[in-house]
Design a protein around this motif. Structure first.
Motif, short mmCIF file in Angstrom:
data_model
loop_
_atom_site.label_atom_id
_atom_site.label_comp_id
_atom_site.label_asym_id
_atom_site.label_seq_id
_atom_site.Cartn_x
_atom_site.Cartn_y
_atom_site.Cartn_z
N GLU A 20 19.38 0.39 14.45
CA GLU A 20 19.07 1.47 15.39
C GLU A 20 17.92 1.06 16.30
O GLU A 20 16.83 0.70 15.85
N ILE A 21 18.15 1.11 17.60
CA ILE A 21 17.13 0.72 18.57
C ILE A 21 16.58 1.96 19.28
O ILE A 21 15.38 2.10 19.44
N LEU A 22 17.48 2.85 19.73
CA LEU A 22 17.03 4.07 20.39
C LEU A 22 17.06 5.19 19.36
O LEU A 22 18.08 5.44 18.72
N ASN A 41 7.06 -4.92 24.95
CA ASN A 41 8.29 -5.68 24.72
C ASN A 41 8.93 -5.25 23.41
O ASN A 41 8.23 -5.04 22.42
N GLY A 42 10.23 -5.12 23.44
CA GLY A 42 10.95 -4.79 22.21
C GLY A 42 10.98 -3.31 21.91
O GLY A 42 11.51 -2.91 20.87
N SER A 43 10.45 -2.48 22.79
CA SER A 43 10.43 -1.05 22.49
C SER A 43 11.77 -0.38 22.75
O SER A 43 11.98 0.77 22.37
N GLY A 44 12.69 -1.09 23.42
CA GLY A 44 14.03 -0.55 23.62
C GLY A 44 14.33 -0.15 25.05
O GLY A 44 15.35 0.50 25.32
N LYS A 45 13.50 -0.58 25.99
CA LYS A 45 13.69 -0.19 27.39
C LYS A 45 15.01 -0.72 27.95
O LYS A 45 15.78 0.02 28.57
N SER A 46 15.26 -2.01 27.72
CA SER A 46 16.51 -2.58 28.25
C SER A 46 17.72 -1.98 27.53
O SER A 46 18.78 -1.82 28.13
N THR A 47 17.54 -1.66 26.27
CA THR A 47 18.63 -1.03 25.53
C THR A 47 18.97 0.32 26.16
O THR A 47 20.14 0.65 26.37
N LEU A 48 17.94 1.07 26.50
CA LEU A 48 18.16 2.36 27.17
C LEU A 48 18.93 2.17 28.47
O LEU A 48 19.90 2.87 28.75
N1 LIG Z 1 22.19 -7.49 21.87
C1 LIG Z 1 21.25 -7.33 20.92
N2 LIG Z 1 21.48 -7.78 19.69
C2 LIG Z 1 20.55 -7.62 18.72
N3 LIG Z 1 19.37 -7.05 18.91
C3 LIG Z 1 19.08 -6.59 20.13
C4 LIG Z 1 20.01 -6.70 21.21
N4 LIG Z 1 19.46 -6.16 22.30
C5 LIG Z 1 18.24 -5.73 21.93
N5 LIG Z 1 18.01 -5.98 20.63
C6 LIG Z 1 16.81 -5.64 19.88
O1 LIG Z 1 16.46 -4.33 20.24
C7 LIG Z 1 15.07 -4.20 20.37
C8 LIG Z 1 14.75 -3.64 21.74
O2 LIG Z 1 15.05 -4.61 22.71
P1 LIG Z 1 15.00 -4.29 24.27
O3 LIG Z 1 15.81 -3.08 24.54
O4 LIG Z 1 15.39 -5.52 24.97
O5 LIG Z 1 13.47 -3.99 24.48
P2 LIG Z 1 12.58 -4.07 25.79
O6 LIG Z 1 13.48 -4.09 26.96
O7 LIG Z 1 11.76 -2.85 25.71
O8 LIG Z 1 11.76 -5.30 25.67
C9 LIG Z 1 14.48 -5.56 20.08
O9 LIG Z 1 14.05 -5.58 18.74
C10 LIG Z 1 15.62 -6.50 20.29
O10 LIG Z 1 15.47 -7.61 19.49
#
Ligand SMILES: Nc1ncnc2c1ncn2[C@@H]1O[C@H](COP(=O)(O)OP(=O)(O)O)[C@@H](O)[C@H]1O
Ligand SMILES: [Mg+2]
Lengths: 260, 434
Positions: A20-22, A41-48
């Motif tokens: 779970e990321i978000l 970094n790693g807070s889930g911004k790109s995931t969002l």
């Molecule tokens: N495709 C993926 N597979 C596995 N883990 C991922 C993937 N994308 C993101 N993560 C994990 O999700 C977390 C949030 O990543 P990300 O959304 O890139 O954060 P941010 O953009 O805030 O730096 C991180 O721990 C990253 O390792």
């Protein structure tokens, strides 16, 4: 303009590969507003950003993404784009053998409908290129192939300008740029902002916010929005650092840890 | 299976019925027929045929009609569609339908002739080269070719003559279960320049065989471009051997396009014999349905400072399969050579398969710059998402990516009409479902 378009993220939880990321995100972005989402970094911004655009590989476990009042959580990315959403990638992808102009023309036709003439498109693109100070040769090159960091981000902004979405998510469009490129890219975006464009500006640093004044600022940590505010929140963040906010709110440091 | 000749239509009677030929051609036929009767069908146990199974091949085709000289419709469209050409030769089955050559070139000694006519009228030019680079004994298929070939193209360019526009040969076939033996013998004398395009066309044909041989002799300082466009209909088995020898400071640029046939195999070999010789080998293939495409290349460096650069790219959809095997050999006495080889495959369905097998045999101790790269994989999901996030549908995105994929090769083709027709063909392949 009719009713301003609204992007709404409602109680969103999402996982990647079972992790779970978000962990419950709520956000409302209206056309004409600028929302900055800031977080370490790693807070889930790109995931969002990915989940908003419908990137495959992300599982929405709870909540929804709504656009203009409709649930778009299950829609493919191209359908979202045709409705008026846009995502500028943190790491723009190379598309070997496909020129920027060909890519843009195909995208423009997809978004605006097939009947757009080649001439009308040319004119439209030229205008945007001039406004952004982008020279001719770059659009003849293959998308992002051999581009510098600055060129990649400039071309992302060109796409934003040409496609004229209602709401754009810009994922760290400021990262990896030197001072001059940052200024060029940021002022380019700033010029596009207006009543027809709403922006979700994802950033790690507050320096882009000296060029683009946000309406709202949200701080994201470990998959949650932990603090909301106005433009002044960015300055507070600058002063205290993410660590300071974390301590203030009494948050743990783990990212993507089990929710319970 | 070691039984060399199962029931075959290619017997003494058919051999005896072939049109009369000069003594040296008759001798080749005799040798080839002997070889055909003794050589086994290639086995998958051998390295050369490991990935293509012809062990069950039956030689029951009928040599393509000698008599049918009525202009077949399969060639109509082709002739109308051609770009500007210095010369043209149309062959249907084994009959020459049309032949023309710019009179100015004819006056300068350029020859564009039916191979049999050339053998009779210019034996001094044909005899030293016919089946020299591709001996009839090479395989049971080259043996069959040597024994039963009628027609083919002979192109001779005298010393220092530059042919500006391309010359094209079109070989057409229109009957089920027919066999054709396309043969191209090109002799470019020292300092000459020429472009030859070989095109193979047919409608879908059940059980037809195209057993082809191409021999390219590139003299000292000559510049030759050779393009092979294989557009056979489905149902055709196309087995081609193409070998070139390149003289001192000479250059050979080839493009091999494989779009048609059910089973298509092309062996493309270049011997860089002279010092300072060079070659560029480009390839484009697109398989669909149950198509199997087999490419084998050899870049043989014998001359010093010789350079070779190979780039073959293919797309496979449905249940199509492709194999590419490439060998670079740099001989003991070849010094300071450059040799590059790249093969890339894009898979457009879960059932499509491709394999790439590079081999390097560097026998010299001298500095040689050598590189090879190979890849097989589906369209990148990251790229598809990127395009889709701009509103482009998944199908359109895939089309765009495949076009881009081929552009790396197409960008290196400076024959405008060939490039355009290739783009059209790729678009057709992408559209056509099967
Ligand atoms: N495709 C993926 N597979 C596995 N883990 C991922 C993937 N994308 C993101 N993560 C994990 O999700 C977390 C949030 O990543 P990300 O959304 O890139 O954060 P941010 O953009 O805030 O730096 C991180 O721990 C990253 O390792
Ligand atoms: Mg990120």
């Amino acid at each position: 303009m009719s009713e301003p378009a609204v992007l709404e993220v409602r109680g969103l939880r999402a996982s990647v590969e079972g992790k779970e990321i978000l962990r419950g995100i709520d956000l409302v972005v209206r056309q004409g507003e600028v929302h900055a989402v800031m977080g370490p970094n790693g807070s889930g911004k790109s995931t969002l950003a990915s989940v908003i655009m419908g990137r495959p590989g992300y599982e929405v476990t709870e909540g929804a993404v709504l656009f203009e009042g409709e649930d778009i959580t299950g829609l493919p990315p191209d359908e979202r784009a045709r409705r008026g959403l846009f995502l500028a990638l943190q790491y723009p992808v190379e598309v070997p053998g496909v020129s920027v102009v060909n890519f843009l023309r195909t995208a423009y036709r997809s978004v605006k409908g097939e009947e757009v003439s080649a001439l009308a498109f040319r004119k439209h693109m030229k205008e945007k290129m001039e406004a952004l100070g982008i020279d001719d040769q770059i659009v003849q090159r293959y998308v992002n192939q051999g581009f510098s960091g600055g060129e990649k981000k400039k071309v992302e902004v060109l796409q934003l300008a040409v496609l004229e979405p209602k709401i754009a998510v810009l994922d760290e469009t400021d990262s990896g740029l030197d001072i001059d490129s940052l200024r060029a890219v940021a002022t380019g975006i700033d010029r596009l902002i207006g009543p027809h464009l709403g922006v979700l500006l994802i950033t790690h640093y507050q320096r882009i916010l000296t060029y683009i004044r946000p309406t709202f600022v949200h701080v994201m940590m470990a998959g949650r929005i932990v603090k909301d505010g106005g433009a002044e929140l960015a300055h507070e963040l600058e002063a205290k650092g993410y660590e300071g906010i974390r301590r203030e709110l009494g948050l743990e440091e783990t990212v993507g840890a089990p929710a319970e | 299976m070691s039984a060399s000749t199962p029931t075959t239509t290619f017997d003494e009677r058919v051999l005896a019925a072939l049109p009369e030929a000069p003594a040296f051609v008759a001798a080749i036929r005799g040798r080839a027929f002997e070889a055909f009767r003794t050589l086994p069908l290639p086995s998958q146990q051998t390295e050369e045929w490991r990935y293509t199974d012809v062990s069950g091949f039956v030689f029951d085709q009928v040599p393509a009609g000698a008599e049918s000289s009525s202009a077949p419709e399969v060639l109509d469209g082709v002739a109308a569609d051609l770009g500007e050409r210095a010369g043209l030769r149309l062959q249907y089955g084994r009959a020459t339908i049309e032949r023309r050559l710019d009179p100015a070139l004819e006056a300068r000694g350029v020859l564009l002739l039916d191979l049999d006519r050339a053998a009779a009228e210019h034996p001094e030019l044909v005899e030293p080269h016919l089946h020299d680079l591709v001996p009839v004994e090479r395989s049971v298929f080259t043996a069959l070719h040597g024994a039963f070939r009628v027609g083919g193209t002979f192109l001779y360019v005298p010393p220092d003559v530059q042919v500006e526009l391309p010359i094209e040969t079109v070989t057409g076939l229109g009957e089920d279960r027919a066999a054709v033996f396309p043969h191209t013998l090109l002799v470019a004398d020292r300092g000459s320049e020429v472009t030859l395009i070989d095109r193979y066309v047919s409608p879908p044909l059940a059980g037809a065989l195209s057993d082809a041989v191409v021999e390219l002799v590139v003299g000292e300082g000559a510049h030759v471009r050779y393009v092979s466009l294989q557009e056979w209909g489905s149902g055709v088995t196309h087995l081609a051997v193409q070998r070139a020898v390149v003289g001192r400071d000479a250059q050979l640029r080839t493009l091999g396009v494989a779009l048609g046939a059910s089973l298509a195999r092309a062996e493309v070999e270049v011997e860089l014999a002279g010092d300072g010789s060079s070659t560029e080998l480009l390839g484009v293939y697109f398989g669909d349905g149950q198509q199997h495409i087999d490419h084998r290349s050899i870049q043989l460096h014998r001359g010093s400072r010789s350079a070779s650069d190979l780039l073959y790219k293919g797309a496979l959809k449905d249940a199509a399969s492709a194999i590419y095997t490439g060998t670079v050999i740099v001989d003991h006495d070849a010094h300071r050579c450059d040799a590059y080889q790249t093969n890339r495959n894009i898979l457009l369905s879960d059932r499509a398969r491709a394999m790439s097998v590079p081999n390097l045999e560097i026998l010299t101790n001298d500095p040689t710059r050598c590189g090879h790269a190979a890849s097989v994989g589906p369209v990148s999901e990251d790229v598809l998402f990127y395009l889709q996030s701009r509103g482009i549908s998944r199908e359109e995105a895939e089309r765009l990516v495949v076009f881009g994929f081929f552009n790396e090769v197409l960008d290196r083709i400076d024959l405008a009409d060939i490039r355009t027709s290739l783009e059209r063909a790729i678009a057709d392949e992408l559209r056509g479902g099967s």
